[in-house]
Design a protein around this motif. Structure first.
Motif, PDB file in Angstrom:
ATOM      1  N   UNK A 173      53.165 -15.621   8.627  1.00 40.57           N
ATOM      2  CA  UNK A 173      53.760 -16.113   9.705  1.00 40.57           C
ATOM      3  C   UNK A 173      54.007 -14.883  10.648  1.00 40.57           C
ATOM      4  N   UNK A 174      53.795 -15.112  12.406  1.00 36.40           N
ATOM      5  CA  UNK A 174      54.071 -14.102  13.083  1.00 36.40           C
ATOM      6  C   UNK A 174      55.502 -14.135  13.297  1.00 36.40           C
ATOM      7  N   UNK A 175      56.262 -13.252  12.456  1.00 35.89           N
ATOM      8  CA  UNK A 175      57.631 -13.240  12.388  1.00 35.89           C
ATOM      9  C   UNK A 175      58.113 -12.477  11.439  1.00 35.89           C
ATOM     10  N   UNK A 176      59.354 -12.626  11.047  1.00 38.87           N
ATOM     11  CA  UNK A 176      59.945 -11.942  10.147  1.00 38.87           C
ATOM     12  C   UNK A 176      59.726 -11.737   8.594  1.00 38.87           C
ATOM     13  N   UNK A 177      58.736 -12.775   8.084  1.00 42.78           N
ATOM     14  CA  UNK A 177      58.365 -13.136   6.881  1.00 42.78           C
ATOM     15  C   UNK A 177      56.907 -12.585   6.732  1.00 42.78           C
ATOM     16  N   UNK A 178      56.209 -12.134   7.831  1.00 43.35           N
ATOM     17  CA  UNK A 178      54.782 -11.452   7.791  1.00 43.35           C
ATOM     18  C   UNK A 178      54.572 -10.436   6.769  1.00 43.35           C
ATOM     19  N   UNK A 179      53.520 -10.153   6.395  1.00 43.01           N
ATOM     20  CA  UNK A 179      53.549  -9.207   5.771  1.00 43.01           C
ATOM     21  C   UNK A 179      51.965  -8.446   5.451  1.00 43.01           C
ATOM     22  N   UNK A 180      51.892  -7.255   5.293  1.00 45.60           N
ATOM     23  CA  UNK A 180      50.640  -6.333   5.495  1.00 45.60           C
ATOM     24  C   UNK A 180      49.615  -6.459   4.197  1.00 45.60           C
ATOM     25  N   UNK A 181      48.487  -6.684   4.426  1.00 43.82           N
ATOM     26  CA  UNK A 181      47.406  -6.678   3.236  1.00 43.82           C
ATOM     27  C   UNK A 181      47.060  -5.232   3.006  1.00 43.82           C
ATOM     28  N   UNK A 182      48.036  -4.571   2.245  1.00 45.80           N
ATOM     29  CA  UNK A 182      47.649  -3.153   1.889  1.00 45.80           C
ATOM     30  C   UNK A 182      46.519  -3.075   1.058  1.00 45.80           C
ATOM     31  N   UNK A 183      46.404  -4.000   0.075  1.00 38.76           N
ATOM     32  CA  UNK A 183      44.932  -3.762  -0.756  1.00 38.76           C
ATOM     33  C   UNK A 183      43.922  -3.866  -0.103  1.00 38.76           C
ATOM     34  N   UNK A 184      43.798  -4.657   1.235  1.00 41.54           N
ATOM     35  CA  UNK A 184      42.494  -4.655   1.951  1.00 41.54           C
ATOM     36  C   UNK A 184      42.501  -3.398   3.065  1.00 41.54           C
ATOM     37  N   UNK A 185      43.339  -2.682   2.921  1.00 39.24           N
ATOM     38  CA  UNK A 185      43.660  -1.555   4.029  1.00 39.24           C
ATOM     39  C   UNK A 185      42.411  -0.474   3.889  1.00 39.24           C
ATOM     40  N   UNK A 186      41.579  -0.217   4.652  1.00 39.97           N
ATOM     41  CA  UNK A 186      40.647   0.754   4.797  1.00 39.97           C
ATOM     42  C   UNK A 186      40.752   1.661   6.074  1.00 39.97           C
ATOM     43  N   UNK A 187      40.232   2.977   5.847  1.00 41.03           N
ATOM     44  CA  UNK A 187      40.233   3.959   6.887  1.00 41.03           C
ATOM     45  C   UNK A 187      38.653   4.373   6.567  1.00 41.03           C
ATOM     46  N   UNK A 188      37.796   3.869   7.649  1.00 39.94           N
ATOM     47  CA  UNK A 188      36.377   3.937   7.520  1.00 39.94           C
ATOM     48  C   UNK A 188      36.258   3.097   6.346  1.00 39.94           C
ATOM     49  N   UNK A 189      35.137   3.691   5.339  1.00 44.94           N
ATOM     50  CA  UNK A 189      34.855   2.955   4.183  1.00 44.94           C
ATOM     51  C   UNK A 189      35.875   3.289   3.023  1.00 44.94           C
ATOM     52  N   UNK A 190      36.774   4.440   3.208  1.00 37.58           N
ATOM     53  CA  UNK A 190      37.910   4.697   2.192  1.00 37.58           C
ATOM     54  C   UNK A 190      39.211   3.878   2.003  1.00 37.58           C
ATOM     55  N   UNK A 191      39.322   3.145   1.046  1.00 37.12           N
ATOM     56  CA  UNK A 191      40.614   2.328   0.793  1.00 37.12           C
ATOM     57  C   UNK A 191      41.662   3.264   1.178  1.00 37.12           C
ATOM     58  N   UNK A 192      43.012   2.688   1.699  1.00 36.30           N
ATOM     59  CA  UNK A 192      44.109   3.422   2.022  1.00 36.30           C
ATOM     60  C   UNK A 192      44.700   4.071   0.949  1.00 36.30           C
ATOM     61  N   UNK A 193      44.579   3.343  -0.434  1.00 34.01           N
ATOM     62  CA  UNK A 193      45.490   4.108  -1.570  1.00 34.01           C
ATOM     63  C   UNK A 193      44.602   5.209  -2.029  1.00 34.01           C
ATOM     64  N   UNK A 194      43.335   5.594  -2.020  1.00 39.16           N
ATOM     65  CA  UNK A 194      42.643   6.603  -2.214  1.00 39.16           C
ATOM     66  C   UNK A 194      42.778   7.916  -1.065  1.00 39.16           C
ATOM     67  N   UNK A 195      43.438   7.528   0.037  1.00 40.61           N
ATOM     68  CA  UNK A 195      43.422   8.250   1.140  1.00 40.61           C
ATOM     69  C   UNK A 195      44.596   9.411   0.892  1.00 40.61           C
ATOM     70  N   UNK A 196      44.261  10.504   1.426  1.00 42.34           N
ATOM     71  CA  UNK A 196      45.280  11.612   0.820  1.00 42.34           C
ATOM     72  C   UNK A 196      46.498  11.393   2.024  1.00 42.34           C
TER      73      UNK A 196
END
Ligand code: NAD
Length: 260
Positions: A173-196
């Motif tokens: 929802x566009x509102x207080x229950x919205x949530x981020x898709x961290x697992x799909x988050x990339x910086x260029x080709x690098x997954x955010x979770x592997x970013x330093x």
């Protein structure tokens, strides 16, 4: 392309400004229940066009018939959040306003694609789809497009990377229950979770809280939010005009699940 905008408030006028400055579309019709306000805004905006590339034709109106040949119509009319108020609290009043608008648009133009921006945008989009006689694929809401942009900005600011190279989405929802898709988050080709990133969990919490609270913080300071939503809507309009096949987190029914 003829684009209609319903509501000459902060967001409606901002959408007209953004379309004009970015050179998206050929004609804008700005509808407002008080014609003087629409006229004032259109005259003010049209005065800027000699300084811009391209041309734009403008109409100000309080008559739905003037929207009969629009290809895209953006609905921004409605009450906005006051300090501390959440978006869902706007539903009672904005339901009546959007219902009335949809009924009038159905009367004059069943072919236009409609973008709902008025809050709470997801619920009002669902209601509009249910009420309207037009093809249900012709109505969608701006959803969490704005929140996804805020998300990219917040990440980019923190790790000092060009926002264009950050692929990150907020869904729900566009509102207080919205949530981020961290697992799909990339910086260029690098997954955010592997970013330093030092203390990644803390980083994630800080960013998602910031994005969720951003509108409240801006409203506390200036009374309304405008710039990111109007730019998002202008890009959605452009995407339709040029059939860009872009990926946006808009409000749409998924396999009719929404409809029941
Ligand atoms: P505003 O007060 O500046 O303008 C509201 C407009 O709605 C005015 O043109 C007013 O004439 C019209 N309006 C109000 N009551 C009406 C009625 N009963 N009948 C017909 N028209 C009516 O508000 P704003 O800052 O432009 O915000 C407009 C809407 O956009 C709000 O609901 C706000 O929450 C929403 N919004 C959505 C997003 C998003 O991401 N979806 C972002 C920002 C704002």
């Amino acid at each position: 392309m003829h684009i209609g905008i319903i509501g000459a408030g902060n967001v409606g006028v901002g959408v007209a400004d953004a379309l004009t400055y970015l050179g998206i579309g050929k004609k804008i019709t700005l509808y407002n229940r008080h014609i003087e306000k629409a006229l004032g805004e259109i005259w003010d905006l049209s005065d800027a066009t000699p300084l811009l590339r391209g041309t734009m034709e403008f109409v100000a109106t309080d008559d739905y018939n003037d929207l009969s040949n629009c290809e895209i119509i953006v609905i921004t009319a409605g009450i906005k959040q006051k300090k501390g108020q959440n978006r869902l609290e706007l539903l009672g009043e904005n339901y009546k306003i959007v219902k009335n608008i949809i009924e009038n648009l159905d009367r004059v133009n069943l072919e236009a694609k409609i973008i709902i921006v008025t809050n709470p945008v997801d619920i009002l989009t669902k209601i509009a789809i249910k009420i309207s006689k037009r093809d249900k694929n012709y109505i969608f809401g701006s959803g969490t497009v704005l929140d996804s942009i805020r998300f990219r900005e917040a990440i980019g600011e923190k790790i000092k990377v060009n926002r264009r190279n950050i692929y990150a989405y907020i869904i729900g929802e566009h509102g207080d229950s919205e949530f981020p898709l961290w697992s799909a988050c990339r910086i260029g080709p690098v997954e955010l979770d592997s970013f330093d990133i030092e203390n990644l969990e803390e980083f994630k919490k800080e960013i998602s809280d910031k994005v969720r609270q951003r509108a409240y913080e801006i409203i506390k300071k200036k009374g309304f939010t405008k710039q990111a939503i109007v730019t998002s809507v202008a890009l959605l309009v452009k995407s339709i005009i040029f059939n860009e096949k872009g990926v946006y987190t808009v409000s749409v029914p998924i396999n009719d699940i929404w409809m029941y």
